[in-house]
Design a protein around this motif. Structure first.
Motif, mmCIF file in Angstrom:
data_model
loop_
_atom_site.group_PDB
_atom_site.id
_atom_site.type_symbol
_atom_site.label_atom_id
_atom_site.label_comp_id
_atom_site.label_asym_id
_atom_site.label_seq_id
_atom_site.Cartn_x
_atom_site.Cartn_y
_atom_site.Cartn_z
ATOM 1 N N ALA A 1 57.709 -73.703 -30.338
ATOM 2 C CA ALA A 1 57.060 -72.410 -30.115
ATOM 3 C C ALA A 1 56.508 -71.844 -31.418
ATOM 4 C CB ALA A 1 58.061 -71.433 -29.488
ATOM 5 N N VAL A 2 57.234 -72.047 -32.524
ATOM 6 C CA VAL A 2 56.741 -71.609 -33.837
ATOM 7 C C VAL A 2 55.468 -72.368 -34.197
ATOM 8 C CG1 VAL A 2 57.252 -71.648 -36.318
ATOM 9 C CG2 VAL A 2 58.981 -70.849 -34.690
ATOM 10 N N HIS B 1 69.885 -72.291 -34.548
ATOM 11 C CA HIS B 1 69.463 -71.062 -33.868
ATOM 12 C C HIS B 1 69.481 -69.877 -34.829
ATOM 13 C CE1 HIS B 1 69.003 -72.860 -29.913
ATOM 14 N NE2 HIS B 1 70.065 -73.591 -30.206
ATOM 15 N N GLY B 2 70.362 -69.904 -35.838
ATOM 16 C CA GLY B 2 70.323 -68.873 -36.871
ATOM 17 C C GLY B 2 69.050 -68.961 -37.687
ATOM 18 N N VAL B 3 68.671 -70.198 -38.075
ATOM 19 C CA VAL B 3 67.417 -70.410 -38.802
ATOM 20 C C VAL B 3 66.233 -69.970 -37.945
ATOM 21 C CG1 VAL B 3 65.869 -72.164 -39.762
ATOM 22 C CG2 VAL B 3 68.329 -72.284 -40.230
ATOM 23 N N ALA B 4 66.258 -70.344 -36.659
ATOM 24 C CA ALA B 4 65.149 -69.998 -35.767
ATOM 25 C C ALA B 4 64.971 -68.491 -35.662
ATOM 26 C CB ALA B 4 65.381 -70.603 -34.388
ATOM 27 N N GLY B 5 66.086 -67.748 -35.613
ATOM 28 C CA GLY B 5 65.985 -66.300 -35.527
ATOM 29 C C GLY B 5 65.278 -65.700 -36.726
ATOM 30 N N LEU B 6 65.590 -66.203 -37.920
ATOM 31 C CA LEU B 6 64.930 -65.708 -39.129
ATOM 32 C C LEU B 6 63.451 -66.104 -39.144
ATOM 33 C CD1 LEU B 6 67.744 -66.458 -41.731
ATOM 34 C CD2 LEU B 6 66.872 -64.195 -41.113
ATOM 35 N N VAL B 7 63.166 -67.344 -38.773
ATOM 36 C CA VAL B 7 61.771 -67.807 -38.748
ATOM 37 C C VAL B 7 60.953 -66.954 -37.782
ATOM 38 C CG1 VAL B 7 60.254 -69.724 -38.107
ATOM 39 C CG2 VAL B 7 62.333 -70.164 -39.444
ATOM 40 N N LEU C 1 60.918 -60.912 -48.075
ATOM 41 C CA LEU C 1 62.351 -60.772 -48.305
ATOM 42 C C LEU C 1 63.149 -61.608 -47.299
ATOM 43 C CD1 LEU C 1 62.539 -56.940 -49.033
ATOM 44 C CD2 LEU C 1 62.801 -58.809 -50.679
ATOM 45 N N LEU C 2 62.692 -61.622 -46.055
ATOM 46 C CA LEU C 2 63.366 -62.450 -45.052
ATOM 47 C C LEU C 2 63.220 -63.936 -45.372
ATOM 48 C CD1 LEU C 2 62.824 -60.948 -41.478
ATOM 49 C CD2 LEU C 2 64.957 -61.244 -42.747
ATOM 50 N N PHE C 3 62.076 -64.319 -45.950
ATOM 51 C CA PHE C 3 61.888 -65.727 -46.310
ATOM 52 C C PHE C 3 62.878 -66.122 -47.404
ATOM 53 C CE2 PHE C 3 59.728 -69.241 -48.588
ATOM 54 C CZ PHE C 3 59.678 -70.137 -47.537
ATOM 55 N N ARG D 1 52.693 -70.338 -44.602
ATOM 56 C CA ARG D 1 53.707 -71.304 -44.985
ATOM 57 C C ARG D 1 54.863 -71.383 -43.988
ATOM 58 N NH1 ARG D 1 57.238 -71.041 -50.588
ATOM 59 N NH2 ARG D 1 58.189 -73.107 -50.428
ATOM 60 N N ILE D 2 55.148 -70.273 -43.310
ATOM 61 C CA ILE D 2 56.350 -70.217 -42.488
ATOM 62 C C ILE D 2 56.287 -71.155 -41.295
ATOM 63 C CG2 ILE D 2 55.583 -68.311 -41.003
ATOM 64 C CD1 ILE D 2 59.140 -69.024 -42.354
#
Length: 206
Positions: free
Chosen positions: A68-69, A24-30, A7-9, A42-43
């Motif tokens: 880091a991801v 940074h918004g994208v990074a928080g979700l990732v 769901l978060l994806f 995939r993430i």
């Protein structure tokens, strides 16, 4: 947890596709998806690229979060060549600094990541030419030459071999025909030793 990650994806894809997305918004979700489901393969690559391609706020701190991801992904999937290869691109092409010492450190880290990537299964052999270019920029000419010679011994892609030979000839200032003959002899010796000692292993692993 896997359902929450899915769901978060979906939310991430919608957010990233908007014009107001920030790195940074994208990074928080990732990072939240990675925390919920570390096996969500995939993430890692998709998420790291999304961080670096967000509409706004892509800075060195955002690149550090993307790295880091990728590092977390490499621990989960150590045979995936795309993760260290993308990390190499970020280190060498995206991170910016006016400090020569920091620039050299990042270039060294990026080159190591690229060299690690090209030794993994299914990695494109011609990626070695970029690693050789970076080694040359770092003043490490012999390491650039050695890396190309190593890849020439194990690749079976004739198109990639031609490009590797061209780059090696450029570095060594040697004619392509002379190099091809020398490397053919080296490859025969390598294959004979490989088949004698560890024939069950792929050539690149041996």
């Amino acid at each position: 947890r896997e359902l929450a990650a899915d769901l978060l994806f979906l939310r991430l894809r919608g957010y990233f596709g908007g014009t107001e997305s920030t790195a940074h918004g994208v990074a928080g979700l990732v990072e939240a998806i990675v925390a919920l489901d570390p096996q969500y393969r995939r993430i890692y690559e998709w998420g790291a690229r999304a961080i670096t391609l967000a509409s706004r706020g892509v800075d060195n701190a955002a690149y550090a979060r993307a790295l880091a991801v990728l590092d977390a992904g490499a621990r989960q999937y150590p045979d995936d060549w795309r993760l260290p290869y993308l990390a190499g691109e970020i280190y060498t092409q995206d991170l910016t600094t006016a400090d020569p010492a920091e620039r050299r450190r990042w270039d060294e880290l990026g080159t190591r990541a690229t060299e690690a990537a090209i030794r993994k299964p299914n990695a494109p052999a011609e990626a070695a030419t970029w690693a050789a270019t970076m080694r040359s920029r770092l003043g490490q000419h012999q390491r650039a030459v050695d890396g190309l010679r190593e890849m020439l011994l194990v690749t079976t892609d004739e198109g990639a071999r031609a490009r590797l030979l061209a780059k090696l000839g450029e570095l060594e200032q040697t004619g392509a025909d002379e190099l091809a003959g020398e490397l053919l002899d080296a490859r025969r010796r390598f294959e004979a030793e490989w088949q004698r000692a560890r024939p069950a292993l792929p050539a690149s692993m041996y």
